[in-house]
Each structure stands twice: as structure tokens, then as C-alpha cells.
Design a protein around this motif. Structure first.
Motif, PDB file in Angstrom:
ATOM      1  N   GLU A  11      31.917  51.957  69.081  1.00 56.60           N
ATOM      2  CA  GLU A  11      32.220  53.041  68.261  1.00 56.60           C
ATOM      3  C   GLU A  11      31.186  53.728  67.612  1.00 56.60           C
ATOM      4  O   GLU A  11      31.665  55.377  67.568  1.00 56.60           O
ATOM      5  N   MET A  12      30.188  53.604  67.399  1.00 57.09           N
ATOM      6  CA  MET A  12      28.724  54.377  66.334  1.00 57.09           C
ATOM      7  C   MET A  12      28.912  55.167  67.954  1.00 57.09           C
ATOM      8  O   MET A  12      28.309  56.853  68.104  1.00 57.09           O
ATOM      9  N   ALA A  73      22.764  57.743  60.415  1.00 57.49           N
ATOM     10  CA  ALA A  73      23.098  56.809  60.181  1.00 57.49           C
ATOM     11  C   ALA A  73      23.350  56.027  61.776  1.00 57.49           C
ATOM     12  O   ALA A  73      22.250  54.492  62.177  1.00 57.49           O
ATOM     13  N   ALA A  74      24.299  56.260  62.084  1.00 63.60           N
ATOM     14  CA  ALA A  74      24.807  55.606  63.183  1.00 63.60           C
ATOM     15  C   ALA A  74      23.155  56.109  64.547  1.00 63.60           C
ATOM     16  O   ALA A  74      23.230  54.860  65.299  1.00 63.60           O
ATOM     17  N   LEU A  78      21.083  52.999  66.173  1.00 61.34           N
ATOM     18  CA  LEU A  78      21.452  52.338  67.677  1.00 61.34           C
ATOM     19  C   LEU A  78      19.868  52.479  68.136  1.00 61.34           C
ATOM     20  O   LEU A  78      19.674  51.896  69.291  1.00 61.34           O
ATOM     21  N   LYS A  79      19.240  54.015  67.840  1.00 58.76           N
ATOM     22  CA  LYS A  79      17.704  53.627  67.963  1.00 58.76           C
ATOM     23  C   LYS A  79      16.677  52.542  67.762  1.00 58.76           C
ATOM     24  O   LYS A  79      16.114  51.969  68.458  1.00 58.76           O
ATOM     25  N   GLU A  85      15.022  45.688  71.495  1.00 58.41           N
ATOM     26  CA  GLU A  85      16.233  45.223  72.721  1.00 58.41           C
ATOM     27  C   GLU A  85      14.501  45.373  73.554  1.00 58.41           C
ATOM     28  O   GLU A  85      14.349  44.088  74.474  1.00 58.41           O
ATOM     29  N   ALA A  86      14.223  46.639  73.180  1.00 55.78           N
ATOM     30  CA  ALA A  86      13.067  46.552  74.187  1.00 55.78           C
ATOM     31  C   ALA A  86      11.744  46.120  73.772  1.00 55.78           C
ATOM     32  O   ALA A  86      10.696  45.324  74.866  1.00 55.78           O
ATOM     33  N   THR A  87      11.263  45.958  73.355  1.00 59.11           N
ATOM     34  CA  THR A  87      10.167  45.225  72.430  1.00 59.11           C
ATOM     35  C   THR A  87      10.092  43.653  72.698  1.00 59.11           C
ATOM     36  O   THR A  87       9.376  42.607  73.258  1.00 59.11           O
ATOM     37  N   ILE A  88      11.887  43.027  72.937  1.00 61.92           N
ATOM     38  CA  ILE A  88      12.294  41.951  72.626  1.00 61.92           C
ATOM     39  C   ILE A  88      11.826  41.223  73.952  1.00 61.92           C
ATOM     40  O   ILE A  88      11.276  40.402  74.338  1.00 61.92           O
ATOM     41  N   ALA A  89      12.566  42.439  75.025  1.00 61.16           N
ATOM     42  CA  ALA A  89      12.615  41.834  75.734  1.00 61.16           C
ATOM     43  C   ALA A  89      11.264  41.624  76.395  1.00 61.16           C
ATOM     44  O   ALA A  89      10.483  41.516  77.532  1.00 61.16           O
ATOM     45  N   SER A  90      10.501  43.078  76.482  1.00 58.53           N
ATOM     46  CA  SER A  90       9.162  42.944  77.242  1.00 58.53           C
ATOM     47  C   SER A  90       8.031  41.955  76.698  1.00 58.53           C
ATOM     48  O   SER A  90       6.981  41.246  77.185  1.00 58.53           O
TER      49      SER A  90
END
Length: 301
Positions: A11-12, A73-74, A78-79, A85-90
Motif C-alpha cells: 500500500e505504501m 513516513a512511508a 520503505l528505505k 534486508e540488504a544488510t542481513i542478506a550481505s
């Protein structure tokens, strides 16, 4: 039934597309939806919040003050989600290229021997080494990690201490047999002293006699921009030099060079740092490399 987080995220994203394009139909094209589907999503958000977020007319669309607040806020949410997600994935499998800048001798004697194990740990990382005794510009993005010796200038860069090194005055037995062994720092005026050619914080070689520390200007017929060259010249019997102890540890142990004027050595130490662009989201490939250097270089060299 309450909306899940994924639905609210979608939605955002839809709302921000409408806000950016200023049109339901344009947002629908960007998102691969129908205009009616976009309209229903907008109505659903407004119903849940109990306020108007957009005002529509036949020709235009604009955000209300509540819509501006929701858009701000959205974007932030989202950022933050994207960065997380990028930090966890890397962290799971760091990958990519790391460009390192390091001094000539330190590269050969310290950094290069560490790379085999590091790349075994992190097979998806590649390494590019820029070997130079000149200072590389990390802030301009020319390198990812620079190994720096001595006092660091003030900058917006981050630094991790890797260790420290001392300095030693040395010469070969062949040179000393020919030119004599200096007994005091003043005796260096009678010797060929091999020095660096780049500007340093110290205008000469430091010594200590009793409680007095002093700087001695030296002269010789060769200057160089790296310690590796100065050590090689000393090994060839060309003169006396003063370099980082890590340069000459092996040559001293093997008797190829002799330490001189140790009673006058001020035992000054140079800190060794890894310098890199820091911040909240340091790329995982850089973070794990710096952590590895700290792990392996914790003792003085």
C-alpha cells in the motif's frame, strides 16, 4: 482480518507512486495494476486512517497535509526496510570487490600473507591491491580500505586500529666494515644515510639521550619513496637507513642487517590503522575484511 505487514508495504509503495506521478492511471501503469485497483487501495488506506490523503479532481491530484506526512513516513519506512534486508542478506554471504591501498613492504610482509585465509573464508569476495607508500584518497572512493601508518589527519573517515610498529636504524655488516659503526647519533654526519623523499611529520630522525629527545637531520646520496627500496639499498651495503621494524625483522634475525644506536632509540611507535568510509551501513565485504585484519594484526609488528 488485519492487514499483514507485506500488504501495508505494498500500500505504501502504491501511495508513493500516486504521489510521485500525480495520477492514478500513471501509477497504475508503473505498478502493472488497473486504475480501479489503485483507486481501491487509496480508499482503503484513507478508510483505515480516517483522514483524506489525496484530493482528486478531473484534471489534477494533490496531497493533503496528512498525505504529505504519510508520504514522508512511508519513504522512511520503505528505505529502512530496504537497508535492513540488504544488510542481513550481505551478512549471510559477503560478496563483491574490495580495493585495498597499502605500503609496499607492508603489503608483501603482512597483508598478502593474510589474504589466502580471508578469501577461503569469504569465497565470493575479490581483492584488488594498490601497492604504494603514498596516501590514497579513500574519501573520493579511489579505494575501499587504506592501511595507514602514524597519526591520522582529521577527516570524516572511520578508522580501526590494527596494531603498531617501531622504527630501527640499520645497516649491513659490509657497509659497517667499510665505513665504521656509528657510536652516537652525531656520528651519522660521517655516514651515507638513506632516507624517504616524501614529506613527513618528522623533519629528521628522532633520538633520545638521557631524558632529552632531539631530531637529527641526515644526508645521503639516495632517497626513495618506500621502505622496501631503502631496505634493499641497505642490504646492498649502500648506507644506513631508518625504517619500520617490520621491514627488517627477518634481515636482522638472519644477520643480513645490524641494528644501530639502540641506546639512543626513542622507542617511538607508529600506530597502524585501517581507514575506510564508515556510516550506519558499511558494506559487509568491507566490515568483514577490517574485522579480519583486527583479528590477525592485534600484536605489535
Amino acid at each position: 482480518m488485519k492487514l499483514g505487514r507485506t500488504d501495508k508495504t505494498a500500500e505504501m509503495e502504491t501511495f508513493l507512486s500516486v504521489a510521485c506521478t500525480g495520477s492514478l492511471s500513471a501509477a497504475a501503469r508503473d505498478l502493472g495494476l488497473t486504475p480501479s485497483a489503485v483507486s481501491r487501495i487509496m480508499s482503503r488506506i484513507e478508510k483505515r486512517l480516517g483522514v483524506r490523503l489525496i484530493v482528486r479532481s478531473t484534471r489534477s491530484l494533490y496531497l493533503t497535509s496528512e498525505g504529505e506526512s504519510y508520504a514522508l513516513a512511508a519513504r522512511r519506512i520503505l528505505k529502512d526496510l530496504e537497508d535492513t534486508e540488504a544488510t542481513i542478506a550481505s551478512r549471510g554471504s559477503p560478496s563483491g570487490n574490495i580495493k585495498i591501498s597499502t605500503a609496499t613492504a607492508h603489503s608483501r610482509l603482512t597483508i598478502v600473507p593474510l589474504l589466502k585465509e580471508f578469501l577461503h573464508r569469504y569465497p565470493d569476495i575479490t581483492i584488488e591491491i594498490d601497492v604504494t607508500d603514498q596516501i590514497s584518497d579513500v574519501s573520493a572512493g579511489h579505494v575501499d580500505v587504506a592501511i595507514r601508518f602514524g597519526q591520522l589527519p582529521d577527516s570524516g573517515l572511520h578508522a580501526r586500529r590494527l596494531g603498531e610498529t617501531g622504527r630501527t636504524v640499520v645497516a649491513s655488516p659490509e657497509y659497517l666494515a667499510k665505513a665504521g659503526v656509528p657510536k652516537t647519533p652525531d656520528d651519522l654526519a660521517l655516514h651515507n644515510c638513506l632516507d624517504f623523499n616524501f614529506r613527513r611529520l618528522e623533519p629528521g630522525w628522532p633520538f633520545r639521550e638521557n631524558d632529552r629527545e632531539f631530531m637529527l637531520t641526515v644526508n645521503g646520496n639516495i632517497i626513495a619513496n618506500n621502505g622496501e627500496t631503502l631496505v634493499e639499498l641497505a642490504l646492498q651495503g649502500m648506507g644506513i637507513t631508518r625504517v619500520g621494524t617490520f621491514h627488517v625483522r627477518q634481515a636482522l634475525a638472519e644477520g643480513q642487517l645490524m641494528a644501530l644506536l639502540e641506546d639512543y632509540n626513542p622507542q617511538d611507535r607508529e600506530a597502524i590503522h585501517a581507514v575506510f568510509i564508515g556510516g550506519k551501513n558499511v558494506p559487509a565485504r568491507i566490515r568483514v575484511f577490517v574485522d579480519y585484519l583486527v583479528e590477525k594484526m592485534a600484536s605489535p609488528v
